[in-house]
Design an enzyme around this catalytic site. Structure first.
Site, PDB file in Angstrom:
ATOM      1  N   GLU A 237       0.844  -1.196   0.000  1.00  0.00           N
ATOM      2  CA  GLU A 237       0.000   0.000   0.000  1.00  0.00           C
ATOM      3  C   GLU A 237       0.882   1.250   0.000  1.00  0.00           C
ATOM      4  O   GLU A 237       1.806   1.322   0.816  1.00  0.00           O
ATOM      5  CB  GLU A 237      -0.922   0.021   1.216  1.00  0.00           C
ATOM      6  CG  GLU A 237      -1.932   1.151   1.106  1.00  0.00           C
ATOM      7  CD  GLU A 237      -2.944   1.160   2.266  1.00  0.00           C
ATOM      8  OE1 GLU A 237      -2.909   0.288   3.140  1.00  0.00           O
ATOM      9  OE2 GLU A 237      -3.774   2.080   2.266  1.00  0.00           O
TER      10      GLU A 237
ATOM     11  N   GLY B 117       3.132   2.010  10.899  1.00  0.00           N
ATOM     12  CA  GLY B 117       2.824   1.128  12.031  1.00  0.00           C
ATOM     13  C   GLY B 117       2.663  -0.330  11.659  1.00  0.00           C
ATOM     14  O   GLY B 117       3.303  -1.203  12.229  1.00  0.00           O
ATOM     15  N   ALA B 118       1.795  -0.587  10.691  1.00  0.00           N
ATOM     16  CA  ALA B 118       1.494  -1.964  10.348  1.00  0.00           C
ATOM     17  C   ALA B 118       0.669  -1.980   9.075  1.00  0.00           C
ATOM     18  O   ALA B 118       0.248  -0.925   8.599  1.00  0.00           O
ATOM     19  CB  ALA B 118       0.709  -2.632  11.475  1.00  0.00           C
ATOM     20  N   MET B 119       0.432  -3.181   8.545  1.00  0.00           N
ATOM     21  CA  MET B 119      -0.294  -3.273   7.272  1.00  0.00           C
ATOM     22  C   MET B 119      -1.237  -4.467   7.278  1.00  0.00           C
ATOM     23  O   MET B 119      -0.853  -5.574   7.639  1.00  0.00           O
ATOM     24  CB  MET B 119       0.739  -3.377   6.135  1.00  0.00           C
ATOM     25  CG  MET B 119       0.131  -3.503   4.761  1.00  0.00           C
ATOM     26  SD  MET B 119      -0.812  -2.001   4.313  1.00  0.00           S
ATOM     27  CE  MET B 119      -2.071  -2.734   3.277  1.00  0.00           C
ATOM     28  N   GLU B 120      -2.448  -4.196   6.811  1.00  0.00           N
ATOM     29  CA  GLU B 120      -3.559  -5.149   6.955  1.00  0.00           C
ATOM     30  C   GLU B 120      -3.655  -6.181   5.834  1.00  0.00           C
ATOM     31  O   GLU B 120      -4.760  -6.673   5.565  1.00  0.00           O
ATOM     32  CB  GLU B 120      -4.863  -4.358   7.030  1.00  0.00           C
ATOM     33  CG  GLU B 120      -5.291  -3.665   5.714  1.00  0.00           C
ATOM     34  CD  GLU B 120      -4.883  -2.202   5.598  1.00  0.00           C
ATOM     35  OE1 GLU B 120      -3.911  -1.810   6.278  1.00  0.00           O
ATOM     36  OE2 GLU B 120      -5.517  -1.462   4.823  1.00  0.00           O
ATOM     37  N   ASN B 121      -2.565  -6.561   5.187  1.00  0.00           N
ATOM     38  CA  ASN B 121      -2.624  -7.538   4.091  1.00  0.00           C
ATOM     39  C   ASN B 121      -3.531  -8.717   4.456  1.00  0.00           C
ATOM     40  O   ASN B 121      -3.467  -9.234   5.560  1.00  0.00           O
ATOM     41  CB  ASN B 121      -1.227  -8.093   3.825  1.00  0.00           C
ATOM     42  CG  ASN B 121      -0.183  -7.025   3.824  1.00  0.00           C
ATOM     43  OD1 ASN B 121      -0.205  -6.142   2.987  1.00  0.00           O
ATOM     44  ND2 ASN B 121       0.724  -7.077   4.796  1.00  0.00           N
TER      45      ASN B 121
ATOM     46  N   HIS C 129      -6.728  -2.397  15.023  1.00  0.00           N
ATOM     47  CA  HIS C 129      -6.929  -1.623  13.793  1.00  0.00           C
ATOM     48  C   HIS C 129      -6.707  -2.503  12.560  1.00  0.00           C
ATOM     49  O   HIS C 129      -7.554  -2.564  11.656  1.00  0.00           O
ATOM     50  CB  HIS C 129      -5.973  -0.427  13.792  1.00  0.00           C
ATOM     51  CG  HIS C 129      -6.060   0.443  12.585  1.00  0.00           C
ATOM     52  ND1 HIS C 129      -6.776   1.611  12.554  1.00  0.00           N
ATOM     53  CD2 HIS C 129      -5.527   0.313  11.349  1.00  0.00           C
ATOM     54  CE1 HIS C 129      -6.679   2.157  11.367  1.00  0.00           C
ATOM     55  NE2 HIS C 129      -5.921   1.392  10.600  1.00  0.00           N
ATOM     56  N   GLU C 130      -5.579  -3.184  12.528  1.00  0.00           N
ATOM     57  CA  GLU C 130      -5.280  -4.002  11.338  1.00  0.00           C
ATOM     58  C   GLU C 130      -6.276  -5.145  11.219  1.00  0.00           C
ATOM     59  O   GLU C 130      -6.715  -5.492  10.126  1.00  0.00           O
ATOM     60  CB  GLU C 130      -3.847  -4.532  11.377  1.00  0.00           C
ATOM     61  CG  GLU C 130      -2.762  -3.470  11.547  1.00  0.00           C
ATOM     62  CD  GLU C 130      -2.861  -2.297  10.599  1.00  0.00           C
ATOM     63  OE1 GLU C 130      -3.372  -2.467   9.477  1.00  0.00           O
ATOM     64  OE2 GLU C 130      -2.449  -1.177  10.991  1.00  0.00           O
TER      65      GLU C 130
ATOM     66  N   GLU D 185      -9.771   4.084   6.325  1.00  0.00           N
ATOM     67  CA  GLU D 185      -8.932   4.481   7.458  1.00  0.00           C
ATOM     68  C   GLU D 185      -9.726   5.227   8.541  1.00  0.00           C
ATOM     69  O   GLU D 185      -9.558   4.955   9.727  1.00  0.00           O
ATOM     70  CB  GLU D 185      -7.737   5.306   6.977  1.00  0.00           C
ATOM     71  CG  GLU D 185      -6.762   4.526   6.087  1.00  0.00           C
ATOM     72  CD  GLU D 185      -6.226   3.249   6.715  1.00  0.00           C
ATOM     73  OE1 GLU D 185      -6.392   3.051   7.942  1.00  0.00           O
ATOM     74  OE2 GLU D 185      -5.659   2.419   5.967  1.00  0.00           O
TER      75      GLU D 185
HETATM   76  N1  B3K Z   1      -3.088   0.757   5.615  1.00  0.00           N
HETATM   77  C1  B3K Z   1      -1.777   0.905   6.204  1.00  0.00           C
HETATM   78  C2  B3K Z   1      -1.109   2.178   5.857  1.00  0.00           C
HETATM   79  C3  B3K Z   1      -0.333   2.133   4.612  1.00  0.00           C
HETATM   80  C4  B3K Z   1       0.409   3.437   4.418  1.00  0.00           C
HETATM   81  C5  B3K Z   1       0.941   3.520   3.046  1.00  0.00           C
HETATM   82  N2  B3K Z   1       1.700   4.715   2.780  1.00  0.00           N
HETATM   83  C6  B3K Z   1      -1.819   0.816   7.673  1.00  0.00           C
HETATM   84  C7  B3K Z   1      -3.107   1.146   8.296  1.00  0.00           C
HETATM   85  O1  B3K Z   1      -3.585   2.244   8.257  1.00  0.00           O
HETATM   86  O2  B3K Z   1      -3.698   0.252   8.812  1.00  0.00           O
HETATM   87 ZN    ZN Z   2      -5.524   1.552   8.657  1.00  0.00          ZN
END
Ligand code: B3K
Ligand code: ZN
Length: 867
Positions: free
Chosen positions: A131, A271-275, A307-308, A330
């Site tokens: 992302e 912080g983190a990523m919701e893959n 959140h994720e 978001e």
């Molecule tokens: N969705 C990701 C953020 C990605 C940021 C990219 N530049 C984390 C979050 O908001 O959960």
């Molecule tokens: Zn998010």
């Protein structure tokens, strides 16, 4: 000297051209299926992508696939070499029929990827971040969120170096290969946009657990870290299970795969990523134990894990049509994680913390050169729009709808939204429409919150007529101009309002939800037969600035008795702010009312200690600055210090009692954490009153600590004192934790936040410290992010702070543009400072602007900051 690119008359270079929301068009080609084959190694990874593509509608355009620093080694259509071309970074492939199988091959070098976007190396791991537009750094692809595909991913890697191979979805096949290599195949049954793609290859160990969903399905959970870090994953695992349960109970949302993996990595841009099914986290939001993490860290971990996880529905099952809709996922997901944390801990304290963050970060954004609506109209680089406005103000918009509709109708709206758009790429408008359709409410005027930037100001004045028993509340709203937006329409502002008895503090009648929709509006309260106090914007029901003419006496009464905890807190803060602003204006510092309010709060046994701590914290220097037209950082610092000193002197007895009342680190109850917070604030306030005694107390506080919360509170106080205890404690901390990079980040940050004359010299020295590295975003933020938020020190009249930051931005931009661009906003506030500083800040920005080869990330932030 700015170069010509900064000349507004000159057309932008093509790579700096803005993209507009109004220009959205559906994709020309769909990609229902993808097979990725990755032959992984840090030095060189070969990626073979097989895309099933189908034409969308009646057109004769070729297939256009985005790439970033990619060169095609082979391109085949239905097995035959294709007549491809490159248009800039895009791969253009002519296709005859309405569907085809397109195969591309590229080679990438993860270990050279310092941007940390796409596939990169972190320690011995290989991992991804896609992302928003990182997938195009792995393979050629449309790489836009409205193109959803089913993925099958085959990974090959050295078995000794990368024994664990993970991707989205479920593992369907594994096996050994020649030369000590092995492979794994993963399939994700849920179609997803490319930004949710992920893989990890590394030597990792798992903390495994499981969760049984509301329909009785068993989900295997795993948190993957280095073996030595396994004991630090318990809190994150508990937070994950709590989140899964909460989302079932509060939103009726069940997890959909049989497996949920989380991986912690040390080098991560945010912080983190919701893959989907494979969340990747910055290790600072996973790893915690009492010895190394503060209570605040524990809370942040739970919040980010939640959140994720919540994104699985708000983001993954229903995703965004285009990046202008980012707040759809978001803002909603931040609202969801805020409510989760409110339910797990103290609702009032969490609300206070969230509002403080909004005011500290989003309000300045909204009043500065980078102000933008929650749903932006244009961007040059979308990475620059992961902002407090999109996230935190976006969450306030959802919260306002929750307030206006009430919990039941809001839930009906969210159910309708998820049902209607499951498996789709949706818009902010779709969300609001679902809320309207499910509730019958008319949100037409409310929609302005998505399109009008700027923080509205509401002026409130209450008149009481004892003879008629009538009180009239006169309200007036003003929405300020922001870049590109003037003459705005009045907004729909939900204000929770109550009148309280001056005598008893008890409510006079019911609390009301006042919908302020006009520029000027009056609201009448009947049966008000005693002098009323005005309690307004209770719970911070709208993200606005309230101006009232309530006097010190009224605010003091509210601070002592308002049954709404947020309003009660706010009254105390208003008292302090009022004293500070008049002192900065040249008046003598009037501290009596603020001190008496603080005294009453400390003495009130019905209040929990965390609330008392919040109420005692004097507004920060940057928050004070937000209230001034022309900031003189020395004056702000002087006034704030004087108020803290006065409170510390006047309340020394109760503060000493609070400072002495600790809780063992193992006590992670609300009460235990609250006590630690209060004793930290008490220590800091006592030290403001008597630095020598403060140093002694803080050193004892540090030495006796059995947990990181107490230790870092003590160190934070010592950081700002010129005392031998300071050096001793910092040396001890360094010796103890130098091998633990997350804790070492605290060592950097605490020194960068220090408030003393020598702090600037120290920050300059720390930038040359052997443990400082610009390549690790956490370390860079710990030093430079903390320093540039330290208003008094950063804004040193010499301009040395600006020079240091500009040097850092220029250097960081060559490695990691996203992270570099996030460092620009403190300089962008130049218009708010006194002329001498403003000039120096501007010059620093111009110097950055003049650099050759600036990334579009930094270009956008700097050019907007200058215009
Ligand atoms: N969705 C990701 C953020 C990605 C940021 C990219 N530049 C984390 C979050 O908001 O959960
Ligand atoms: Zn998010």
């Amino acid at each position: 000297m700015a170069d010509t690119r900064m000349n507004p008359e000159a057309p932008p270079a093509p790579e700096h051209a803005p993209i507009f929301r109004k220009d959205y068009e559906p994709p020309r080609w769909w990609v229902p299926e993808i097979h990725l084959d990755l032959d992984l190694s840090a030095a060189s990874t070969r990626v073979t992508a097989t895309l099933e593509v189908t034409r969308n509608g009646d057109h004769d355009e070729p297939l256009r696939l985005a790439g970033d620093e990619l060169r095609p080694l082979a391109v085949r259509v239905d097995g035959k070499d294709a007549a491809w071309t490159l248009d800039g970074d895009d791969l253009v492939v002519p296709i005859e029929g309405d569907k085809a199988t397109v195969e591309t091959q590229v080679e990438i070098a993860p270990e050279k990827n310092s941007q940390l976007m796409g596939l990169y190396a972190s320690g011995g791991l290989l991992c991804t971040q896609c992302e928003s537009e990182g997938f195009r750094r792995i393979t050629f692809h449309p790489d836009r969120p409205d193109v959803l595909s089913r993925y099958r991913v085959t990974m090959h890697a050295d078995k000794a170096r990368h024994p664990v191979l993970l991707a989205n979805g479920n593992e369907v096949e594994t096996g050994d290969e020649e030369d000590g290599r092995h492979y794994a195949v993963w399939e994700d049954p849920f179609p997803k946009p490319s930004y949710l793609f992920a893989l990890v290859a590394g030597d990792l160990a798992a903390n495994r657990d499981h969760f049984t969903t509301m329909s009785g399905r068993k989900v295997d959970l795993a948190i993957w870290v280095r073996e030595k870090d396994l004991p630090k994953t318990a809190h994150a695992m508990q937070a994950l299970k709590d989140s899964m349960k909460w989302d079932e109970e509060v939103y009726g949302r069940e997890y959909d795969l049989d497996l949920f993996n989380i991986v912690a990595v040390d080098d991560f841009n945010f912080g983190a990523m919701e893959n989907k099914g494979l969340n990747i986290f910055n290790s600072r939001y996973i790893l915690a134990d009492e010895d190394t993490a503060t209570d605040g860290d524990f809370d942040n971990i739970a919040g980010v894990v939640a959140h994720e996880y919540f994104h699985n529905w708000s983001g993954n099952r229903v995703t965004c049509r285009d990046w202008f809709q980012l707040s759809l996922k978001e803002g909603f997901t931040v609202f969801r994680d805020q409510c989760f944390s409110q339910d797990m801990g103290s609702e009032a304290v969490k609300r206070i913390e969230d509002v403080r963050l909004l005011r500290a970060v989003q309000f300045p954004e909204d009043s500065g050169p980078l102000a933008h609506p929650v749903r932006p109209e244009s961007y040059i680089e979308i990475a620059n729009f992961y902002t407090a406005t999109v996230y935190n103000k976006g969450a306030e918009l959802i919260r306002m709808m929750h307030t206006i509709l009430g919990p039941e109708k809001f839930r009906a709206g969210s159910d309708l939204y998820f049902d209607r758009h499951d498996g789709e790429a949706a818009t902010c408008e779709d969300f609001v429409k679902a809320m309207e359709d499910a509730s019958g409410a008319d949100l037409s005027q409310f929609r302005l919150w998505y399109s009008q930037a700027g923080t509205p100001t509401v002026t409130a004045h209450l008149d009481h007529d004892p003879a008629s028993g009538r009180a009239v509340l006169r309200l007036q709203q003003e929405v300020p101009d922001t870049p590109g937006q003037t003459d705005k329409q009045p907004m729909a502002i939900p204000l929770r309002v109550a009148l309280l008895s001056e005598q008893s503090g008890e409510p006079i009648g019911e609390e009301r939800l006042v919908m302020l929709g006009e520029t000027r509006q009056s609201v009448t309260f009947e049966d008000v037969n005693e002098p009323p106090l005005l309690s307004i914007n209770r719970g911070f029901s709208a993200p606005v600035t309230i101006k009232t003419d309530r006097d010190d006496r009224e605010l003091q009464l509210l601070a002592a008795s308002d049954p709404d905890p947020f309003a009660r807190y706010e009254a105390g803060q208003d008292l302090m702010m009022r004293a500070l602003l008049s002192a900065i204006d040249g008046e003598p510092l009037h501290t009596d009312a603020a001190i008496e309010a603080a005294r009453a709060t400390l003495a009130d046994d019905s209040l929990d200690p965390a609330f008392k701590a919040e109420a005692l914290i004097v507004p920060s220097e940057s928050m004070i600055g937000e209230r001034l037209d022309s900031i003189d950082p020395d004056k702000v610092h002087g006034a704030r210090d004087a108020l803290r000193k006065a409170i510390g002197e006047a309340l020394s007895d109760p503060l000493r009692a609070a400072q002495a009342d600790g809780a063992p680190g193992a006590d992670r109850s609300g009460e235990g954490m609250g006590k630690r917070k209060l004793r930290g604030v008490a220590l800091a306030t006592l030290a403001a009153a008597d630095p020598a005694e403060g140093a002694r107390l803080a050193k004892a506080h540090y030495d006796a600590a059995d947990n990181m919360t107490d230790r870092s509170h003590a160190l934070g106080v010592l950081a700002s004192l010129d005392a031998p205890e300071r050096d001793a404690a910092f040396a001890d901390f360094y010796a103890r934790y130098r091998e633990d990079s997350l804790v070492l980040d605290k060592w950097f940050a605490l020194q960068a936040m220090a408030q003393r004359e020598a702090a600037l010299d120290e920050v300059e020295a720390l930038a040359c410290h052997p443990d400082f590295s610009m390549k690790n975003p956490n370390r860079l933020r710990a030093l430079v992010g903390s320093f540039s938020a330290n208003q008094w020190v950063f804004h040193h009249a010499s301009g040395r702070g600006y020079k240091l930051l500009a040097d850092m931005i220029v250097a960081a931009d060559k490695l990691n543009p996203q992270v570099a661009a996030r460092m620009v906003p403190p300089l962008g506030r130049w218009r708010r400072f006194e002329p001498g500083r403003a000039q120096l800040m501007r010059e620093a920005l111009e110097r950055i602007a003049g650099e050759a080869g600036l990334s579009k990330d930094v270009f956008e932030q700097v050019s907007k900051s200058l215009t």
